[in-house]
Motif scaffolding. Structure first.
Motif, PDB file in Angstrom:
ATOM      1  N   ARG A 106       0.848  -1.195   0.000  1.00  0.00           N
ATOM      2  CA  ARG A 106       0.000   0.000   0.000  1.00  0.00           C
ATOM      3  C   ARG A 106       0.877   1.236   0.000  1.00  0.00           C
ATOM      4  NH1 ARG A 106      -5.532  -1.470  -0.184  1.00  0.00           N
ATOM      5  NH2 ARG A 106      -5.714  -3.412   0.919  1.00  0.00           N
ATOM      6  N   SER A 107       0.347   2.306  -0.515  1.00  0.00           N
ATOM      7  CA  SER A 107       1.052   3.578  -0.417  1.00  0.00           C
ATOM      8  C   SER A 107       0.089   4.606   0.158  1.00  0.00           C
ATOM      9  CB  SER A 107       1.583   4.027  -1.778  1.00  0.00           C
ATOM     10  OG  SER A 107       0.558   4.129  -2.712  1.00  0.00           O
ATOM     11  N   ILE A 108       0.655   5.568   0.847  1.00  0.00           N
ATOM     12  CA  ILE A 108      -0.143   6.635   1.445  1.00  0.00           C
ATOM     13  C   ILE A 108       0.484   7.974   1.086  1.00  0.00           C
ATOM     14  CG2 ILE A 108      -0.963   5.216   3.362  1.00  0.00           C
ATOM     15  CD1 ILE A 108       1.073   6.595   5.139  1.00  0.00           C
ATOM     16  N   THR A 109      -0.313   8.993   1.164  1.00  0.00           N
ATOM     17  CA  THR A 109       0.165  10.358   0.955  1.00  0.00           C
ATOM     18  C   THR A 109      -0.107  11.129   2.238  1.00  0.00           C
ATOM     19  OG1 THR A 109      -0.372  10.256  -1.395  1.00  0.00           O
ATOM     20  CG2 THR A 109      -0.104  12.450  -0.429  1.00  0.00           C
ATOM     21  N   VAL A 110       0.907  11.805   2.735  1.00  0.00           N
ATOM     22  CA  VAL A 110       0.748  12.617   3.936  1.00  0.00           C
ATOM     23  C   VAL A 110       0.918  14.070   3.523  1.00  0.00           C
ATOM     24  CG1 VAL A 110       1.605  13.071   6.264  1.00  0.00           C
ATOM     25  CG2 VAL A 110       1.689  10.738   5.330  1.00  0.00           C
ATOM     26  N   ARG A 111      -0.108  14.847   3.739  1.00  0.00           N
ATOM     27  CA  ARG A 111      -0.074  16.254   3.351  1.00  0.00           C
ATOM     28  C   ARG A 111       0.148  17.153   4.571  1.00  0.00           C
ATOM     29  NH1 ARG A 111      -3.630  13.763   0.000  1.00  0.00           N
ATOM     30  NH2 ARG A 111      -3.573  14.293  -2.205  1.00  0.00           N
ATOM     31  N   ASN A 112       0.557  18.347   4.297  1.00  0.00           N
ATOM     32  CA  ASN A 112       0.668  19.405   5.307  1.00  0.00           C
ATOM     33  C   ASN A 112       1.653  19.082   6.431  1.00  0.00           C
ATOM     34  OD1 ASN A 112      -1.283  20.931   3.898  1.00  0.00           O
ATOM     35  ND2 ASN A 112      -2.908  19.748   4.883  1.00  0.00           N
ATOM     36  N   ILE A 113       2.775  18.471   6.077  1.00  0.00           N
ATOM     37  CA  ILE A 113       3.826  18.227   7.062  1.00  0.00           C
ATOM     38  C   ILE A 113       4.569  19.551   7.270  1.00  0.00           C
ATOM     39  CG2 ILE A 113       5.987  17.004   7.525  1.00  0.00           C
ATOM     40  CD1 ILE A 113       4.921  14.759   5.742  1.00  0.00           C
ATOM     41  N   PRO A 114       4.702  19.983   8.510  1.00  0.00           N
ATOM     42  CA  PRO A 114       5.418  21.238   8.755  1.00  0.00           C
ATOM     43  C   PRO A 114       6.852  21.156   8.209  1.00  0.00           C
ATOM     44  CG  PRO A 114       4.252  20.539  10.732  1.00  0.00           C
ATOM     45  CD  PRO A 114       4.161  19.410   9.749  1.00  0.00           C
ATOM     46  N   GLU A 115       7.345  22.254   7.687  1.00  0.00           N
ATOM     47  CA  GLU A 115       8.675  22.288   7.079  1.00  0.00           C
ATOM     48  C   GLU A 115       9.746  21.809   8.045  1.00  0.00           C
ATOM     49  OE1 GLU A 115      11.712  22.388   4.609  1.00  0.00           O
ATOM     50  OE2 GLU A 115       9.638  22.674   3.993  1.00  0.00           O
ATOM     51  N   GLU A 116       9.652  22.199   9.327  1.00  0.00           N
ATOM     52  CA  GLU A 116      10.681  21.789  10.281  1.00  0.00           C
ATOM     53  C   GLU A 116      10.666  20.270  10.519  1.00  0.00           C
ATOM     54  OE1 GLU A 116       7.123  23.340  12.608  1.00  0.00           O
ATOM     55  OE2 GLU A 116       8.317  24.096  10.965  1.00  0.00           O
ATOM     56  N   VAL A 117       9.491  19.635  10.431  1.00  0.00           N
ATOM     57  CA  VAL A 117       9.399  18.179  10.567  1.00  0.00           C
ATOM     58  C   VAL A 117      10.007  17.512   9.334  1.00  0.00           C
ATOM     59  CG1 VAL A 117       7.808  16.207  10.729  1.00  0.00           C
ATOM     60  CG2 VAL A 117       7.397  18.273  12.092  1.00  0.00           C
ATOM     61  N   HIS A 118       9.674  18.030   8.175  1.00  0.00           N
ATOM     62  CA  HIS A 118      10.211  17.470   6.927  1.00  0.00           C
ATOM     63  C   HIS A 118      11.739  17.597   6.905  1.00  0.00           C
ATOM     64  CE1 HIS A 118      10.892  17.366   2.460  1.00  0.00           C
ATOM     65  NE2 HIS A 118      10.180  16.268   2.661  1.00  0.00           N
ATOM     66  N   ARG A 119      12.237  18.724   7.322  1.00  0.00           N
ATOM     67  CA  ARG A 119      13.679  18.941   7.373  1.00  0.00           C
ATOM     68  C   ARG A 119      14.328  17.962   8.347  1.00  0.00           C
ATOM     69  NH1 ARG A 119      14.028  23.690   9.762  1.00  0.00           N
ATOM     70  NH2 ARG A 119      13.065  24.696   7.965  1.00  0.00           N
ATOM     71  N   ALA A 120      13.720  17.769   9.510  1.00  0.00           N
ATOM     72  CA  ALA A 120      14.274  16.844  10.511  1.00  0.00           C
ATOM     73  C   ALA A 120      14.301  15.413   9.977  1.00  0.00           C
ATOM     74  CB  ALA A 120      13.453  16.913  11.800  1.00  0.00           C
ATOM     75  N   ILE A 121      13.276  15.025   9.233  1.00  0.00           N
ATOM     76  CA  ILE A 121      13.251  13.677   8.652  1.00  0.00           C
ATOM     77  C   ILE A 121      14.346  13.539   7.598  1.00  0.00           C
ATOM     78  CG2 ILE A 121      11.900  12.046   7.256  1.00  0.00           C
ATOM     79  CD1 ILE A 121       9.394  13.116   8.727  1.00  0.00           C
ATOM     80  N   ARG A 122      14.542  14.578   6.786  1.00  0.00           N
ATOM     81  CA  ARG A 122      15.610  14.524   5.776  1.00  0.00           C
ATOM     82  C   ARG A 122      16.978  14.397   6.435  1.00  0.00           C
ATOM     83  NH1 ARG A 122      13.096  19.182   3.335  1.00  0.00           N
ATOM     84  NH2 ARG A 122      14.973  20.307   3.867  1.00  0.00           N
ATOM     85  N   VAL A 123      17.201  15.142   7.519  1.00  0.00           N
ATOM     86  CA  VAL A 123      18.472  15.068   8.243  1.00  0.00           C
ATOM     87  C   VAL A 123      18.647  13.675   8.849  1.00  0.00           C
ATOM     88  CG1 VAL A 123      19.708  15.926  10.290  1.00  0.00           C
ATOM     89  CG2 VAL A 123      18.619  17.537   8.705  1.00  0.00           C
ATOM     90  N   ARG A 124      17.589  13.177   9.471  1.00  0.00           N
ATOM     91  CA  ARG A 124      17.637  11.832  10.065  1.00  0.00           C
ATOM     92  C   ARG A 124      17.931  10.776   8.995  1.00  0.00           C
ATOM     93  NH1 ARG A 124      13.331   9.102  14.228  1.00  0.00           N
ATOM     94  NH2 ARG A 124      13.660   6.968  13.524  1.00  0.00           N
ATOM     95  N   ALA A 125      17.310  10.909   7.828  1.00  0.00           N
ATOM     96  CA  ALA A 125      17.544   9.972   6.726  1.00  0.00           C
ATOM     97  C   ALA A 125      19.006  10.015   6.295  1.00  0.00           C
ATOM     98  CB  ALA A 125      16.627  10.307   5.551  1.00  0.00           C
ATOM     99  N   ALA A 126      19.549  11.200   6.165  1.00  0.00           N
ATOM    100  CA  ALA A 126      20.952  11.345   5.764  1.00  0.00           C
ATOM    101  C   ALA A 126      21.879  10.710   6.800  1.00  0.00           C
ATOM    102  CB  ALA A 126      21.295  12.817   5.566  1.00  0.00           C
ATOM    103  N   MET A 127      21.560  10.878   8.075  1.00  0.00           N
ATOM    104  CA  MET A 127      22.383  10.304   9.145  1.00  0.00           C
ATOM    105  C   MET A 127      22.358   8.768   9.103  1.00  0.00           C
ATOM    106  SD  MET A 127      21.486  12.955  12.260  1.00  0.00           S
ATOM    107  CE  MET A 127      21.895  11.749  13.483  1.00  0.00           C
ATOM    108  N   HIS A 128      21.230   8.201   8.668  1.00  0.00           N
ATOM    109  CA  HIS A 128      21.103   6.742   8.589  1.00  0.00           C
ATOM    110  C   HIS A 128      21.462   6.203   7.204  1.00  0.00           C
ATOM    111  CE1 HIS A 128      18.148   7.203  12.107  1.00  0.00           C
ATOM    112  NE2 HIS A 128      19.250   6.639  12.572  1.00  0.00           N
ATOM    113  N   GLY A 129      21.799   7.093   6.280  1.00  0.00           N
ATOM    114  CA  GLY A 129      22.143   6.652   4.930  1.00  0.00           C
ATOM    115  C   GLY A 129      20.951   6.164   4.129  1.00  0.00           C
ATOM    116  N   HIS A 130      19.763   6.694   4.452  1.00  0.00           N
ATOM    117  CA  HIS A 130      18.528   6.304   3.770  1.00  0.00           C
ATOM    118  C   HIS A 130      17.993   7.461   2.941  1.00  0.00           C
ATOM    119  CE1 HIS A 130      17.503   3.494   7.413  1.00  0.00           C
ATOM    120  NE2 HIS A 130      18.384   2.942   6.597  1.00  0.00           N
ATOM    121  N   SER A 131      17.097   7.116   2.041  1.00  0.00           N
ATOM    122  CA  SER A 131      16.312   8.160   1.386  1.00  0.00           C
ATOM    123  C   SER A 131      15.272   8.651   2.396  1.00  0.00           C
ATOM    124  CB  SER A 131      15.592   7.591   0.159  1.00  0.00           C
ATOM    125  OG  SER A 131      14.611   6.645   0.550  1.00  0.00           O
ATOM    126  N   THR A 132      14.693   9.789   2.130  1.00  0.00           N
ATOM    127  CA  THR A 132      13.642  10.308   3.017  1.00  0.00           C
ATOM    128  C   THR A 132      12.485   9.328   3.079  1.00  0.00           C
ATOM    129  OG1 THR A 132      14.272  12.569   2.484  1.00  0.00           O
ATOM    130  CG2 THR A 132      12.096  12.262   3.450  1.00  0.00           C
TER     131      THR A 132
END
Length: 87
Positions: A4-30
């Protein structure tokens, strides 16, 4: 298993940024990082499984030997339950 796939809308920019940073730290895509976060939230490592809990209660009550518990464990269906479908 149906994927299944889902779409999550209206994620605050600071949350999205934190997930991108966390992904980079773990060597994953967002996207892979979000999947990991969802899996950890839905199936935490320390969760108590009902079958294991009932077995431990029976052992403590003296109604189940270790051999009987192991026998039951071998018979237990370990396939995940299918989610309900309302369609």
């Amino acid at each position: 298993m149906k994927i299944r796939s889902i779409t999550v809308r209206n994620i605050p920019e600071e949350v999205h940024r934190a997930i991108r940073v966390r992904a980079a730290m773990h060597g994953h895509s967002t996207e892979a990082e979000v999947r990991s976060i969802l899996e950890q939230a839905a199936k935490p490592e320390g969760r108590v499984k009902l079958g294991s809990l009932l077995t431990s209660i029976a052992r403590e009550a003296g109604g189940l030997t270790d051999a009987e518990a192991e026998s039951i464990n071998q018979l237990r269906d370990k396939t995940p339950a299918k989610p309900m479908d309302f369609e």
